[in-house]
Design an enzyme around this catalytic site. Structure first.
Site, PDB file in Angstrom:
ATOM      1  N   GLU B 150       0.825  -1.204   0.000  1.00 17.15           N
ATOM      2  CA  GLU B 150       0.000   0.000   0.000  1.00 17.15           C
ATOM      3  C   GLU B 150       0.864   1.262   0.000  1.00 17.15           C
ATOM      4  OE1 GLU B 150      -2.593   0.581   3.343  1.00 17.15           O
ATOM      5  OE2 GLU B 150      -3.104   2.602   2.686  1.00 17.15           O
ATOM      6  N   ASP B 216       9.782   5.384  15.296  1.00 16.18           N
ATOM      7  CA  ASP B 216       9.671   6.803  15.044  1.00 16.18           C
ATOM      8  C   ASP B 216      10.165   7.539  16.286  1.00 16.18           C
ATOM      9  OD1 ASP B 216       9.048   9.328  14.323  1.00 16.18           O
ATOM     10  OD2 ASP B 216       6.878   9.078  14.386  1.00 16.18           O
ATOM     11  N   ASP B 218      10.818  11.335  17.732  1.00 16.54           N
ATOM     12  CA  ASP B 218      10.452  12.697  17.389  1.00 16.54           C
ATOM     13  C   ASP B 218      10.901  13.623  18.511  1.00 16.54           C
ATOM     14  OD1 ASP B 218       7.699  13.931  15.612  1.00 16.54           O
ATOM     15  OD2 ASP B 218       8.984  15.109  16.924  1.00 16.54           O
TER      16      ASP B 218
END
Lengths: 509, 523
Positions: B150, B216, B218
């Site tokens: 996808e 991830d 951040d």
């Protein structure tokens, strides 16, 4: 004249008829025996039982499972759970060890085996039911495994044929420091313990809580963690089997004897946790609207008050905060339109455009106004229960969701309680103790009782509210509803029935 | 453009926005899925009718913003599209975007209408499509690993288009050039082609089966301890948090879990992503992903939770090793550069984390009398004063100090990204819409040298192509690709070698298996 009789098979050929053509041949299965008390439930039952047995056994097991689930919801410790479950297990699902002289051993094990498979059929249909079933069955298995005597447990584990590689002496000495450190300082002496080496994927729960030493993808599991490995294996197999069952389930559609029983069973698998439904939450005469939320918020449980305060302070909430709070508001009867007004006015630092783009869709989605078929049909999402808030998605930096009783430090919790008007020293002390014992429900209910002590006394005294209506609160929306009703007793003298609690009472019967 | 207006009006929203847009499935379905699927359907039918290049209808919740591109422009593209980009495109560039958008250096870089041309040039001439294909396909010939993957596009009007899939990198490139997404994300490989998901008889036949394990990190999660910047801003000082995090996570994934192919990517603004690409990692289910995420998570709870590091003693080998790595950074990057306990309020937080009441009192007295005493001296004061006070539990103090080091240095992972198989994450090499910087891979061998502020922006790169001239005496040599003329070159080369070694490993496995079978046949 030769008269042919087509219907008759010549005697000589008779024996050679293909067994598949024997229309009413009775399938003969090997008789199952149960050498050990515990069972991994790999082989389905094959013998005949009566319909009455079918239903009765299933109901008995369901009682046990519902009780077990209730224990976990009330945050009972393993020891308390074991003590609580013992009489129930003895009554409904006794399972004697092989050494006992009981004559009913085989029958007991048969019942255990069959009832498990019947409930599998009943609970395979939806993802949600499968997950719950697998969870409680695992709990039951764990409970029994721990209660088993050592020798029998060993025999059982050996019969499973799990391929575990034993860590050799040399390797053991090489990683001695790491192995002991990973085991939390145990064992004190290296030769007191043996380790297995397995792919880490097989013991995810040990990895997740950092209870094993990892090296190049292998987990070094100490012998005493055998339990969790066996349990993981059990869950693993059960999940797979449930998946298979759900695929085979449509073939039962035609059957009109079992299907109703199974449907009935799965419907009855309710817990206090799930018993909250929106239809029973409506409060006649209450002004549930966006501008009234501030006033109503004094009736909110602490988690929601905290969210409300954060929202007012920051004019913003992070994703799971919005979810938890938004669904709660939905649960108290705030309509979609009002909800949109509420969030729009609360997020007063952003532009209309930003609101429409970032948040509007999610609010509408949670009400089932947009989204996929199933979301719309199901009217979006149901409000979170205490169970869900306590166990799922602990808040991270900048988050305001979760349960303050659980996720706050004692000091911050005390500050928050004082800020919302709980100043009584005794109550605060009690809350602190509850928190230490991890009895978050008790803490919350303690605060509820303190905040409504006069009203509760009143309804108790004049007998308008029964014991069932004053039972422990395990849902934020139940908290609000009860609080609202108590505070507005004069407006609703009838003391509207709080929540339908029949279903779980029945299960606990 | 409404998007840029939003960001300037309320910068405090940014962290959250990132979180929500990256989140495909926050709680089973509170997502934009259906809104997109409508858009996709529309898109598909239009494509069938042969009207290509129409803009996608915006979902009902967002105001329809007409794209400021003319249809002809898009068709014109198709002509030159077939050619692989090379320097001869300069002619085209002259007419399309002679004046570069103003100063991309500032955060004001936002994709407006004129930037569309910049983006088009970037996708056309610089984006490493072939390598992206190799990376996701794991084989030179197209497989389902790529075909059923996808892709999700964020269009210029902020519509979010999910469930896109492409058989080859050329088709992906073509569609990106047609739709000109401001960025695109990569999701899981599904059991069937995502475009066919609505045609399946049983919806259960459509499910995610594989995706890289992602992390991830951040900098916004460090806001309570970083003093140099906050929100979306970063500098080289606070980038060190990311450097430390990469070190700790990378070594754990390699040594403990045995993963080999770990790609670290700068997220374009203030963080980094990791893609663990080993076959074993890709095929993990959610439970295993959760296990790894939990294994790596040390800092728990929000700011309200009080003490946030609660590790068992003795320290687990992973924590002990991480502490060793982080200790070195703590002195320089935290105590000196961040100076986290300068003010009274700030050192109060430090004192809260220390166990001994009387020691805390004397420390408080000392520090209050000398306002502005550097954190490094304060940290040294703890031990100095501890020596003089009697009856002190030195072990508890040491452990508390270790916890402080961990709280100020240990990686703060956005754990939700790692837990789910079907989480979407921004693709490497796309351009961050706000900063204009390219999401380049980070070479962990030269991790310390990586400076996010030196990562090239799109406009810089395009200028570099223009300014490039062939070195003397090399004029008849092999024609260079556009990216080879820019500072993107080392990044693409690193990515290429990463992909090649990944492909080699995958190939090795399949050949071995074939040989095994062959042996078995002989007997």
């Amino acid at each position: 004249m030769i008269r042919q009789e087509f219907s008759r098979i010549e005697p000589k050929r008779k024996a050679n008829v293909d067994h598949r053509k024997k229309q009413f041949a009775v399938p003969a299965y090997k008789e199952l025996s149960y050498p050990t008390r515990l069972n991994f439930y790999t082989v389905p039952p094959t013998a005949d039982i009566t319909l009455e047995q079918f239903e009765q056994w299933a109901i008995d097991r369901l009682r046990v499972l519902a009780e077990l689930e209730a224990c976990s919801i009330r945050n009972k410790t393993p020891a308390e759970t074991a003590a609580h479950m013992k009489p129930i297990l003895d009554k409904y699902l006794p399972l004697a060890s092989s050494t006992s002289s009981s004559s009913a051993i085989q029958a007991e094990r048969q019942k255990d085996h069959y009832s498990h498979f019947i409930l599998r059929l009943a609970f395979a249909s939806t993802e949600d039911l499968r997950r719950r079933f697998s969870r409680v069955e695992t709990q039951l298995f764990r409970l029994r495994f721990q209660g088993d005597d050592v020798r029998e447990r060993q025999a059982f584990v050996e019969s499973l044929n799990l391929d575990w590689e034993t860590v050799g002496e040399e390797e053991k000495r090489l990683y001695a420091a790491e192995l002991v450190a990973a085991g939390g300082g145990y064992p004190k002496r290296l030769d007191e313990e043996s380790w297995f080496k397995v792919d880490w994927e097989r013991v995810p729960e040990l990895v997740e809580s950092r209870r094993v030493f990892l090296k190049a993808g292998k987990a070094y599991v100490p012998g005493r963690e055998q339990l969790s490995m066996v349990v993981a294996e059990f869950t693993n197999r059960l999940d797979k089997a449930l998946e298979m069952t759900s695929r085979a389930l449509p073939r039962l559609d035609e059957d009109d004897r079992l299907t109703p029983i199974l449907a009935h069973l799965s419907q009855n698998f309710t817990t206090p946790d799930a018993s909250y439904n929106s239809s029973s939450s409506s409060l006649p005469g209450a002004d549930i609207s966006a501008r009234n939320i501030d006033a109503l918020s004094s009736s909110f449980p602490l988690c929601m008050q905290n969210l409300h305060r954060s929202l007012r302070r920051d004019a913003h909430l992070k994703h799971f905060g919005r979810l938890q709070y938004g669904l709660f508001l939905k649960g108290i009867g705030l309509s979609l339109e009002e909800s949109l007004v509420f969030w729009r006015t609360s997020f007063n630092k952003i532009t209309d455009d930003a609101f429409n783009k970032e948040y509007r869709y999610n609010v509408r989605h949670s009400y089932g106004d947009v989204g996929g078929d199933s979301n719309r049909r199901g009217n979006g999402y149901t409000p979170f229960s205490c169970q869900k808030i306590l166990t799922e998605r602990p808040p991270g930096p900048g988050d305001s969701h979760g349960c303050p009783y659980r996720h706050f430090s004692v000091d911050n919790l005390t500050n928050l309680l004082q800020a919302v008007g709980v100043k009584d020293h005794k109550v605060l002390q009690g809350v602190k103790e509850d928190k230490e014992k991890q009895k978050f429900h008790l803490a919350c209910n303690r605060v509820f009782e303190y905040a409504h002590q006069q009203e509760i006394k009143k309804v108790r005294d004049n007998g308008t509210w029964g014991a069932a209506q004053l039972e422990t609160i395990v849902h934020p929306n139940e908290y609000f509803k009860r609080s609202y009703l108590l505070k507005n007793l004069d407006k609703n003298p009838a003391g509207t029935e709080t929540g339908s609690r029949d279903s779980d009472v029945k299960m606990e019967g | 453009m409404p998007h840029s207006v939003v960001s300037q009006d309320s910068p405090d929203l940014m962290p959250d926005m990132d979180a929500t847009t990256n989140e495909p499935n926050p709680v089973e379905g509170l997502n934009r899925e259906s809104q997109e699927s409508d858009a996709v359907d529309q898109d598909m039918t239009m494509a069938e009718a042969g009207i290509e290049g129409q803009d996608i209808p915006a979902p009902e919740s967002t105001p329809v913003v007409k794209q400021e591109i003319k249809l002809e422009d898009l068709f014109a593209d198709y002509e030159s599209d077939e050619e692989f980009p090379s320097s001869h495109v300069n002619a085209v560039k002259d007419e399309s975007s002679p004046e570069a958008p103003p100063s991309p250096e500032s955060n004001g870089f936002a994709l407006g209408a004129s930037d569309q041309d910049v983006m088009r040039e970037f996708y056309k001439r610089l984006f490493p499509w072939r390598n992206l294909f190799q990376w996701l396909n794991h084989s030179p010939t197209p497989t389902n690993d790529f075909g059923h993957r996808e892709f999700a596009f964020t269009l210029q009007n902020d519509a979010y288009l999910r469930y896109q899939s492409f058989a080859t990198s050329d088709l992906l490139r073509k569609d990106v050039l047609r739709l000109m997404p401001s960025r695109f994300e990569i999701g899981p490989v599904y059991s069937t082609n995502p475009r066919d998901r609505k045609t399946l008889v049983k919806s259960s036949a459509f499910k995610p089966i594989a995706k890289e394990l992602c992390f991830d990190i951040d900098l916004t999660d460090y806001d309570d301890i970083r003093t140099c910047c906050d929100k979306a801003n970063i500098c080289i000082k606070c980038w060190q948090f990311i450097t430390m995090a990469v070190k700790v996570v990378d070594v754990a994934l390699r040594e403990d879990f045995g993963f080999k192919h770990i790609l670290w990517v700068y997220s374009g603004r203030r963080g980094a992503h990791a893609w663990v690409c080993d076959k074993k990692a890709r095929q993990m289910d959610d439970q295993k992903r959760r296990a790894i995420a939990g294994y790596l998570e040390v800092i728990k709870g929000g700011a309200q939770g009080g003490k946030r590091v609660n590790v068992k003693r003795p320290l687990h080998p992973h924590v002990a090793r991480s502490l060793d790595i982080l200790k070195q950074h703590f002195q320089s990057d935290i105590l000196e550069n961040q100076d986290p306990w300068e003010s009274d309020e700030q050192f109060d937080r430090l004192l809260q984390l220390l166990p001994d009441k009387s020691l805390n009192e004397s420390l408080r007295k000392k520090w209050s009398s000398v306002p502005g005493r550097a954190s490094k001296s304060k940290w040294a004061d703890i031990d100095a004063l501890a020596k003089t006070s009697k009856g002190l539990d030195t072990k508890a103090l040491l452990e508390a100090k270790q916890d402080v080091v961990l709280e100020y240095t240990y990686p703060r992972l956005d754990i939700e990204v790692s837990k789910k198989l079907n989480h979407l994450l921004k693709s490497p090499f796309v351009v961050h819409p706000k900063t204009g910087r390219v999401c380049v891979p980070i070479d962990t061998r030269k991790l310390e040298a990586f400076d996010p502020l030196e990562v090239p922006t799109v406009t810089e790169l395009l200028e570099e192509i223009d300014q490039w001239s062939a070195p003397e005496g090399d004029s008849d040599g092999k024609k260079l690709q556009d990216w080879e003329k820019t500072s993107l070159r080392p990044y693409i080369e690193y990515f290429r070698s990463f992909c090649l070694s990944l492909m080699k490993d995958e190939k090795g496995v399949s050949i071995k298996r074939e040989r095994d079978v062959g042996d078995a046949m002989e007997f």
